[in-house]
Scaffold this motif. Structure first.
Motif, short mmCIF file in Angstrom:
data_model
loop_
_atom_site.label_atom_id
_atom_site.label_comp_id
_atom_site.label_asym_id
_atom_site.label_seq_id
_atom_site.Cartn_x
_atom_site.Cartn_y
_atom_site.Cartn_z
N LYS A 1 -12.44 38.27 13.47
CA LYS A 1 -13.04 37.12 12.76
C LYS A 1 -12.09 35.93 12.76
CE LYS A 1 -15.92 39.33 9.25
NZ LYS A 1 -16.07 39.49 7.79
N LEU A 2 -10.79 36.23 12.74
CA LEU A 2 -9.78 35.16 12.68
C LEU A 2 -9.36 34.65 14.05
CD1 LEU A 2 -7.56 36.63 9.84
CD2 LEU A 2 -9.14 34.70 9.67
N ALA A 3 -9.89 35.22 15.11
CA ALA A 3 -9.47 34.86 16.46
C ALA A 3 -9.57 33.35 16.75
CB ALA A 3 -10.25 35.66 17.50
N PRO A 4 -10.64 32.66 16.34
CA PRO A 4 -10.69 31.22 16.61
C PRO A 4 -9.54 30.45 15.95
CG PRO A 4 -12.87 32.03 16.08
CD PRO A 4 -11.91 33.15 15.78
N GLU A 5 -9.20 30.82 14.71
CA GLU A 5 -8.09 30.16 14.04
C GLU A 5 -6.77 30.43 14.76
OE1 GLU A 5 -10.56 31.72 12.50
OE2 GLU A 5 -11.19 30.54 10.78
N PHE A 6 -6.57 31.70 15.16
CA PHE A 6 -5.35 32.04 15.89
C PHE A 6 -5.27 31.27 17.21
CE2 PHE A 6 -5.54 36.52 13.85
CZ PHE A 6 -4.88 36.08 12.73
N SER A 7 -6.41 31.11 17.85
CA SER A 7 -6.46 30.40 19.13
C SER A 7 -6.06 28.93 18.97
CB SER A 7 -7.88 30.51 19.70
OG SER A 7 -7.98 29.83 20.91
N ILE A 8 -6.55 28.30 17.92
CA ILE A 8 -6.20 26.90 17.66
C ILE A 8 -4.71 26.77 17.37
CG2 ILE A 8 -6.47 25.00 16.02
CD1 ILE A 8 -9.45 25.88 15.81
N ILE A 9 -4.21 27.64 16.53
CA ILE A 9 -2.79 27.61 16.19
C ILE A 9 -1.94 27.76 17.44
CG2 ILE A 9 -0.93 28.89 15.03
CD1 ILE A 9 -3.10 29.61 12.86
N GLN A 10 -2.26 28.75 18.26
CA GLN A 10 -1.46 28.99 19.46
C GLN A 10 -1.57 27.83 20.43
OE1 GLN A 10 0.62 31.84 19.64
NE2 GLN A 10 1.51 30.40 21.08
N ALA A 11 -2.76 27.23 20.54
CA ALA A 11 -2.94 26.09 21.44
C ALA A 11 -2.08 24.91 21.02
CB ALA A 11 -4.41 25.68 21.49
N VAL A 12 -2.00 24.64 19.71
CA VAL A 12 -1.18 23.54 19.21
C VAL A 12 0.30 23.81 19.49
CG1 VAL A 12 -0.39 22.32 17.13
CG2 VAL A 12 -2.84 22.79 17.45
N ARG B 1 -5.54 13.54 16.84
CA ARG B 1 -4.29 12.78 16.65
C ARG B 1 -3.11 13.53 17.24
NH1 ARG B 1 -3.86 11.41 10.48
NH2 ARG B 1 -1.82 10.60 11.14
N LEU B 2 -3.06 14.86 17.03
CA LEU B 2 -1.98 15.65 17.61
C LEU B 2 -2.04 15.59 19.13
CD1 LEU B 2 -2.17 18.75 15.24
CD2 LEU B 2 -0.27 17.12 15.39
N ALA B 3 -3.24 15.73 19.68
CA ALA B 3 -3.39 15.66 21.14
C ALA B 3 -2.92 14.31 21.67
CB ALA B 3 -4.84 15.92 21.53
N ASP B 4 -3.32 13.24 21.01
CA ASP B 4 -2.89 11.89 21.43
C ASP B 4 -1.37 11.79 21.41
OD1 ASP B 4 -5.45 10.92 21.88
OD2 ASP B 4 -5.61 9.94 19.91
N GLY B 5 -0.75 12.36 20.39
CA GLY B 5 0.71 12.31 20.27
C GLY B 5 1.42 13.08 21.37
#
Length: 95
Positions: free
Chosen positions: A23-34, A76-80
């Motif tokens: 269930k938490l996989a999408p959140e983990f994916s975003i964190i790891q991507a950042v 904003r993070l991506a732009d940075g």
């Protein structure tokens, strides 16, 4: 294999744990991507904060899984990091 990975693999044998973890996989994916994007950009959290105007503490909270970013924050993070955000929907795997 790391101690954590061994521990996780052992825990994933428990169906209830596995269900909650997935269930938490999408959140983990975003964190790891950042984290991966920031490191690929050779930036510290502080440097990314200076580029984006997002507090370093907020970047840290995101990377530690203690906050849920808005799409605006991710942009904003991506732009940075001179990157863009790509959101993708994929079919669920049938077990």
């Amino acid at each position: 294999m790391s101690d954590f990975r061994n521990y996780l693999n052992e825990q994933l044998k428990d169906e209830e744990f596995k269900k909650e973890y997935e269930k938490l996989a999408p959140e983990f994916s975003i964190i790891q991507a950042v984290i991966d994007a920031r490191k690929e950009s050779n930036l510290t959290q502080k440097e990314l904060s200076e580029r984006t105007g997002i507090a370093q503490s907020d970047i840290s909270k995101l990377e530690n899984g203690n906050s849920n970013p808005t799409l605006g924050m991710l942009k904003r993070l991506a732009d940075g990091m001179n990157m863009t955000v790509k959101l993708e929907f994929v079919p669920k795997q049938v077990n």
